[in-house]
Design an enzyme around this catalytic site. Structure first.
Site, short mmCIF file in Angstrom:
data_model
loop_
_atom_site.label_atom_id
_atom_site.label_comp_id
_atom_site.label_asym_id
_atom_site.label_seq_id
_atom_site.Cartn_x
_atom_site.Cartn_y
_atom_site.Cartn_z
N GLY A 221 -10.39 -69.15 10.77
CA GLY A 221 -11.35 -68.13 10.34
C GLY A 221 -11.58 -67.09 11.41
N GLU A 244 -7.05 -80.31 14.81
CA GLU A 244 -6.39 -80.56 13.53
C GLU A 244 -5.36 -79.47 13.22
OE1 GLU A 244 -8.05 -79.61 9.17
OE2 GLU A 244 -9.12 -81.19 10.21
#
Length: 447
Positions: A221, A244
């Site tokens: 983001g 991740e």
């Protein structure tokens, strides 16, 4: 000619031959993130008229699928999705996609114990001299898919980077049933959006809480991208990475000399991830780079492993939070926007790390299609919203108006602290609603 090459040639088939064994009712492990299946996808789409009730399992779609165009009414194929990208949201709005609620760290176990999988289709790099196909930027749960599926089909992409890893980042030719050569199909490019002023304001609050030697997990983001830019320009040093998702921001941090991994307790010196998505800069960085280590998600996101790194810092986005501290990062009301992913995994892991910190970040408001501004901090979650992070696990919440720690706080303290992060136009209404819910008293007011 080596035995591996002979076996390769014996399993090499056309795309049409590879998908000819698909039958109505099959469950197929399909594309995930940057490992797409452009050749097999077209071949399967060509069989649309003769197939029904095909259940496809995938997620984080980065290229539109041919089967959707071939089956506009969804009468033949069903897309079952573990995490939504912008493309998956379009499928959802078309009535073509269904979400699979999950903790990302548990997905390999779901596959092995709870999911039917007749066929696994996996995009891979060209076979090496030892007979191994590399999984490139997406390790995730592919090893579990391969172990569970009755038939394994690989699509070879000549442009896929060769990723180093810990384990589970390859398949051997002996494990594969069919091989399809896809040629040069490229890698999906996912450029980061430019951060806005609010993103930078939020990122600055987080930056004040990052120290030399911290181990970073960044979500995707504009805000994490803004934070990456700020860290690159800072004088922070010896940062580590156990994340991740690997994104372009990490490449910038390496090039700026901020990442060494020397202080990590797990995989010291290595940048650990389970899948990667970004621009060609990222794929070139991964290619044959021993500093980068891809692992299955039940290693990367497992709390007991990730939290062994001291000072693990988890930074993720949210869509809404209520005054008790329940975080929704998946839906706006009942409409699916994203997915849980590994957010809860890392919120929990960071707090259990010695010196660790978890940050949930969001702009205080959003504006709808009609131009009306709404608060993301609400007395109760919007009807239909789901809880991604339960209120006991949430630590730091950050908006453009500040940062608060919710750990160990009473309900009235939580309400006060969260109202202080809301847009000023909504604060008095939030106070009245909090009073009605009996979680705030004017004598407690600190706002």
């Amino acid at each position: 000619m080596s035995a591996a090459v002979k076996e390769y040639q014996s399993k090499l088939v056309s795309p049409e031959k590879a998908v000819s064994g698909v039958k109505s009712g099959d469950w197929i492990g399909y594309s995930y993130a940057a490992n797409t299946l452009p050749v097999l996808d077209r071949a399967l789409a060509a069989r649309t008229p003769e197939l029904y009730d095909i259940q496809l399992l995938g997620g984080v779609t980065m290229r539109p699928h041919a089967f959707v165009k071939a089956d506009p009414k969804g009468e033949h194929f069903n897309w079952n999705c573990t995490h939504f990208s912008a493309i998956d949201r379009k499928y959802y709005d078309m009535g073509r996609a269904y979400y699979i609620p999950l903790k990302y760290s548990e997905v390999p176990r779901y596959v092995l114990e709870n999911v039917r999988m007749d066929i696994a289709m996996i995009q891979v790099s060209p076979m090496d001299k030892h007979g191994f196909f590399n999984l490139g930027p997406t390790i995730s749960h592919y090893w579990a898919n391969a172990r569970k599926a009755k038939v394994i089909i690989v699509e070879v992409n000549e442009d896929m980077p060769i990723a180093h890893g810990g384990y589970g980042h390859y398949l051997h030719v002996s494990d594969v049933d069919y091989i399809v050569e896809g040629g040069h199909t490229g890698m999906p490019q996912v450029p980061s959006e430019d951060p806005g002023e609010i993103d930078h304001q939020i990122a600055n609050y987080v930056l004040e809480n990052i120290r030399d030697g911290d181990c970073l997990q960044l979500g995707i983001g504009t805000m994490p991208n803004a934070l990456g830019q700020l860290i690159a320009k800072s004088d922070l040093k010896d940062l580590g990475v156990h994340t991740e998702m690997l994104v372009d921001s990490f490449v910038d941090l390496v090039e700026a000399g901020r990442i060494s991994g020397r202080k990590k307790q797990v995989d010291p010196g290595r940048i650990v991830y389970t899948f990667a998505a970004g621009t060609q800069k990222l794929y070139d960085f991964i290619d044959d780079n021993p500093q980068v280590a891809g692992y299955p998600v039940d290693y990367v996101n497992e709390r007991d492993i990730a939290s062994r790194n001291d000072n693990l810092v988890s930074i993720n986005n949210a869509l809404e939070i209520d005054l008790s501290g329940q975080v929704c990062s998946e839906t706006i009301g009942p409409r699916m926007i994203s997915g849980a992913g590994g957010q809860l995994d890392f919120v929990d892991a960071a707090y259990h790390s010695k010196g660790g910190r978890s940050f949930i970040c969001m702009a205080s408001t959003y504006t709808d299609a009609k131009g009306k501004m709404h608060s993301r901090i609400n007395p109760l979650l919007t009807t239909g919203a789901v809880v991604t992070d339960t209120r006991p696990v949430v630590q730091y919440i950050v908006t453009e108006y500040g940062i608060v720690n919710l750990k160990g706080q009473t309900t009235w303290q939580r309400a006060e602290r969260l109202i202080s992060l809301a847009h000023p136009d909504f604060r008095e209404d939030l106070i009245r609603e909090a009073q009605a819910l009996n979680i705030w008293r004017r004598s407690n007011k600190e706002i």
